[in-house]
Design a protein around this motif. Structure first.
Motif, mmCIF file in Angstrom:
data_model
loop_
_atom_site.group_PDB
_atom_site.id
_atom_site.type_symbol
_atom_site.label_atom_id
_atom_site.label_comp_id
_atom_site.label_asym_id
_atom_site.label_seq_id
_atom_site.Cartn_x
_atom_site.Cartn_y
_atom_site.Cartn_z
ATOM 1 N N GLY A 96 0.908 -1.046 -0.102
ATOM 2 C CA GLY A 96 0.022 0.143 0.020
ATOM 3 C C GLY A 96 0.654 1.165 0.121
ATOM 4 O O GLY A 96 0.556 2.174 0.528
ATOM 5 N N GLY A 146 -0.148 4.922 -0.716
ATOM 6 C CA GLY A 146 -0.993 5.563 0.164
ATOM 7 C C GLY A 146 -0.745 6.757 1.156
ATOM 8 O O GLY A 146 0.380 6.912 1.388
ATOM 9 N N LYS A 183 2.935 9.453 4.467
ATOM 10 C CA LYS A 183 3.121 10.433 5.831
ATOM 11 C C LYS A 183 3.739 9.990 6.896
ATOM 12 O O LYS A 183 4.724 10.540 7.541
ATOM 13 N N ALA A 204 2.224 -1.514 -4.502
ATOM 14 C CA ALA A 204 0.948 -1.083 -4.327
ATOM 15 C C ALA A 204 0.396 -1.399 -5.868
ATOM 16 O O ALA A 204 1.152 -1.865 -6.655
ATOM 17 N N ARG A 205 -0.926 -1.498 -6.123
ATOM 18 C CA ARG A 205 -1.352 -1.573 -7.595
ATOM 19 C C ARG A 205 -0.817 -0.300 -8.567
ATOM 20 O O ARG A 205 -0.928 -0.600 -9.862
ATOM 21 N N TYR A 238 -3.134 -7.018 -4.774
ATOM 22 C CA TYR A 238 -3.051 -7.319 -3.433
ATOM 23 C C TYR A 238 -3.683 -9.086 -3.263
ATOM 24 O O TYR A 238 -3.108 -9.951 -2.470
ATOM 25 N N SER A 270 -0.198 -1.523 5.021
ATOM 26 C CA SER A 270 -0.674 -0.113 4.828
ATOM 27 C C SER A 270 -1.827 -0.041 3.890
ATOM 28 O O SER A 270 -1.722 0.894 3.006
ATOM 29 N N PRO A 288 -6.256 -0.762 3.029
ATOM 30 C CA PRO A 288 -7.632 -0.926 3.743
ATOM 31 C C PRO A 288 -7.821 -2.138 4.331
ATOM 32 O O PRO A 288 -7.300 -3.187 3.623
ATOM 33 N N PRO A 289 -8.548 -2.386 5.417
ATOM 34 C CA PRO A 289 -8.681 -3.528 6.195
ATOM 35 C C PRO A 289 -9.232 -4.943 5.232
ATOM 36 O O PRO A 289 -9.301 -5.814 5.593
ATOM 37 N N GLU A 341 -1.987 -2.894 10.493
ATOM 38 C CA GLU A 341 -2.381 -1.578 10.897
ATOM 39 C C GLU A 341 -4.089 -1.873 11.339
ATOM 40 O O GLU A 341 -4.839 -2.813 10.931
ATOM 41 N N PRO A 381 -8.117 -0.709 11.193
ATOM 42 C CA PRO A 381 -8.724 -1.358 12.481
ATOM 43 C C PRO A 381 -8.827 -3.007 12.419
ATOM 44 O O PRO A 381 -8.686 -3.447 11.056
ATOM 45 N N TYR A 413 -13.400 5.822 4.965
ATOM 46 C CA TYR A 413 -13.292 4.968 5.974
ATOM 47 C C TYR A 413 -13.906 5.502 7.238
ATOM 48 O O TYR A 413 -14.531 4.546 7.898
ATOM 49 N N TYR A 451 5.897 5.869 15.018
ATOM 50 C CA TYR A 451 6.314 4.610 14.173
ATOM 51 C C TYR A 451 7.786 4.179 14.056
ATOM 52 O O TYR A 451 7.962 3.228 13.631
#
Ligand SMILES: NC(=O)C1=CN([C@@H]2O[C@H](COP(=O)(O)OP(=O)(O)OC[C@H]3O[C@@H](n4cnc5c(N)ncnc54)[C@H](OP(=O)(O)O)[C@@H]3O)[C@@H](O)[C@H]2O)C=CC1
Ligand SMILES: O=C1O[C@H](COP(=O)(O)O)[C@@H](O)[C@H](O)[C@H]1O
Length: 603
Positions: A122, A125, A130, A155-156, A200, A229, A231-232, A258, A260, A337, A529
């Motif tokens: 990811g 993202g 960040k 990532a894609r 993925y 990193s 989405p769940p 990560e 949630p 999200y 982090y």
């Protein structure tokens, strides 16, 4: 002189070259290495403290030791084990058996050095840009990454290595107190960053990734860390492919997951079950970045290494404890999200509850990960599930201030019109054990409030029969001692005390005994982090969430979350940039509490 690398974490192999070979009593070749020479500057103190906490001999957790020609030993080694601390910080490390080493001077130890490949899944993202890449750079800059490492973005999105490097370079910064060679360090770091585009859920794409990683690993013992990193909903696909097609063949494979971790007890348990089809629990590093924050890490030190706090740490002296999280911006850009989760799942069930667990747990048997997490689980399991009448929820609405119009939560195009998702919540929780019986643990978390802060406030009981009552006045609340642990911003620990105003009269005021980090310590505080990535690389699990902790945490919040959604409880609307819903004060008042963040904190 042969060089030997007991740690993959140290700045350069030249650090080991002052070591010497000896034959010990068991006729086994040992290498003597000065501890001070093998531990990198910034990482040294953490590793030495591990050593002290375990009778001065269990060092292999912190220092990876090669035992024999190829095997890496990373488990704790007891005093009669192969690693020994000799006097004056000299580490005795076993070398391969003599029959395998014909000529010690020409033995190629470099060949056996291990490497770490960190794949950021990811990589295109928000979090990767960040937080993750900047944290990895900071670790590199501080000499905390192993000598041989590779960072691969996955990532894609179509991107070349050069494009990834350009993207990453825009977010890198150097530490304020050490700007030397920053540009040079950035270039060196970026040279170690690569990109691999892929889906993925594609075994084939992960196999290609595996091939690419192998090229960089160049036949060394390859340890692999995957940071999810993403989405769940795609965690499990990515773990399946990474584990079947890109696991390390000869080193460890670990996965940082990560939040949630699900939406409730059932979905969280289902996620854990799915992940465990492909990974063992000790390969899963569930990250809660609040556990990596300096002041949260300091909580145990404050409690367990200062005589003055621990005796007060109970229902006998503490009236209530408050965990407060506030952000002065909304969910703009993350509405999609956020609307599926809301503030209780986003902040309370994890970040605030984790702080609470560390705050309230009993003294662990040791500083080992399992001992600490055992205590956290115990305290979480002693808590009452949150009840609907102990929760208030709010949602921010549009507000115009100084000619600027701030949006409502539902103005975000990714948020469904009429959404009831709370962007603010306050809650009262209780721990039904001997230490905390009857003490309200209040939580408050909100987006788009008037300021940004995260803090713990401990309000102590009144002084019984206070001689100075008449000088204090009628508001006993104002006379209460309060300990504030300000996690961010402007990290500080301060204690509000009653004090005599200097002069001939007898007037009391409230003053602060203040430990403001910026004034006390010149070193910049590392980002959460950084600490957590370094821990994951070192296999230190203390600050990661174990599955039983996660279950206990969800058990507390799942029933009320279900009720809020089924009953379609309408949140109290509060203006963007305000102090949040008024209802939170009624909730506090129900337990005779006043939120500590509403007064002024006189310095
Ligand atoms: N951002 C933050 O501040 C925080 C994030 N987190 C968690 O970290 C993880 C990553 O967060 P963040 O970086 O914000 O996430 P993003 O939404 O930015 O997603 C990360 C990458 O995943 C890919 N992606 C996004 N949506 C999908 C989809 N529906 N299907 C497949 N791939 C998708 C995209 O890459 P591509 O299209 O190139 O494949 C994207 O660049 C999440 O689990 C989040 O909850 C946790 C704390 C804070
Ligand atoms: O996990 C999350 O944390 C951030 C706040 O993190 P901080 O370190 O900046 O305090 C929060 O904005 C986000 O909604 C949440 O998912």
């Amino acid at each position: 002189m042969a060089t030997f690398s007991p740690s993959t974490h140290c700045p350069s192999s030249s650090a080991y070259s002052n070591s010497s070979s000896v034959i010990n009593g068991t006729n086994r070749l040992h290498q003597r290495i000065a501890l001070s020479s093998i531990l990198p500057k910034r990482c040294r103190s953490r590793k030495l403290s591990l050593q002290q906490s375990s009778n001065g001999v269990s060092l292999s957790k912190a220092v990876h030791v090669q035992d024999g020609a190829t095997n890496m030993k990373t488990s704790p080694v007891e005093s009669d084990g192969p690693v020994k601390i000799l006097k004056d910080g000299i580490l005795s490390v076993p070398l391969p058996p003599p029959e395998e080493v014909k000529d010690i001077a020409s033995f190629d130890f470099d060949k056996d050095k291990s490497t770490v490949s960190i794949t950021v899944v990811g990589a295109s993202g928000d979090l990767a840009k960040k937080k993750i890449f900047p944290a990895l750079f900071a670790l590199f800059y501080e000499g905390c990454l192993p000598e041989h490492f590779t960072i691969c973005g996955y990532a894609r999105s179509k991107m070349s290595d050069a494009e990834l490097r350009t993207m990453v370079s825009k977010t890198l910064t150097c530490r304020i107190d050490q700007r030397e060679n920053c540009g040079e360090k950035m270039d060196q770091f970026l040279e170690r960053c690569f990109y691999h585009p892929g889906q993925y859920d594609s075994e084939e794409n992960f196999l290609e990734l595996d091939r690419k990683l192998k090229e960089h690993e160049a036949g060394r013992v390859a340890n692999r860390l995957f940071y999810l990193s993403i989405p769940p909903n795609i965690f499990v696909d990515a773990v399946k492919c990474a584990s079947s097609s890109a696991s390390s063949a000869n080193g460890w494979t670990r996965v940082i997951v990560e939040k949630p971790f699900g939406r409730d007890s059932e979905s969280s348990a289902a996620l854990t079950r799915s992940l465990k089809q492909y990974l063992d629990e000790d390969q899963i590093f569930r990250i809660d970045h609040y556990l990596g924050k300096e002041l949260v890490e300091n909580l145990s030190v404050l409690r367990f290494s200062n005589l003055i706090f621990e005796p007060l740490w109970s229902r006998q002296y503490i009236r209530n404890v408050q965990f407060i999280f506030a952000e002065d911006f909304g969910t703009e850009g993350r509405g999609g999200y956020f609307d599926n989760y809301g503030i209780i799942r986003d902040i309370m069930q994890n970040h605030l509850l984790q702080m609470l667990a560390i705050f309230a747990m009993e003294t662990p048997v040791s500083l080992d990960a399992e001992d600490i997490r055992n205590e956290k689980v115990k305290v979480l399991r002693s808590m009452r599930p949150l009840r609907l009448d102990d929760v208030v929820v709010g949602q921010y609405k549009s507000h115009t201030r100084g000619g600027v119009k701030y949006p409502a939560y539902t103005d975000d195009k990714t948020v469904p019109a009429g959404s009831l998702t709370p962007t603010f919540a306050a809650a009262a929780l209780f721990i039904d054990n001997a230490r905390w019986d009857g003490v309200p643990f209040l939580m408050k978390a909100g987006k788009a409030l008037h300021d940004r802060r995260a803090e713990i406030r401990v309000q102590f009981r009144h002084v019984p029969g206070n001689l100075y009552n008449k000088n204090i006045g009628t508001d006993l609340d104002l006379a209460t001692n309060e300990l504030v642990i300000r996690v961010q911003p402007d990290e500080a620990i301060y204690l509000k005390i009653n004090n005599k105003v200097p002069g001939l009269g007898m007037r009391l005021d409230r003053s602060n005994l203040n430990l403001l980090y910026a004034a006390r310590y010149s070193k910049e505080i590392p980002d959460a982090y950084e600490r957590l990535l370094l821990d994951a690389i070192e296999g230190e699990r203390r600050l990661f969430i174990r599955s039983d902790e996660l279950n206990a945490a969800w058990s507390l919040f799942s029933p009320v979350l279900k009720e809020l959604e089924e009953k379609k409880i309408v949140p109290e609307y509060y203006p963007y940039g305000s102090r949040g819903p008024v209802c939170s004060h009624y909730l506090a008042a129900k337990y005779k509490v006043r939120w500590g963040d509403i007064g002024s904190d006189q310095q």
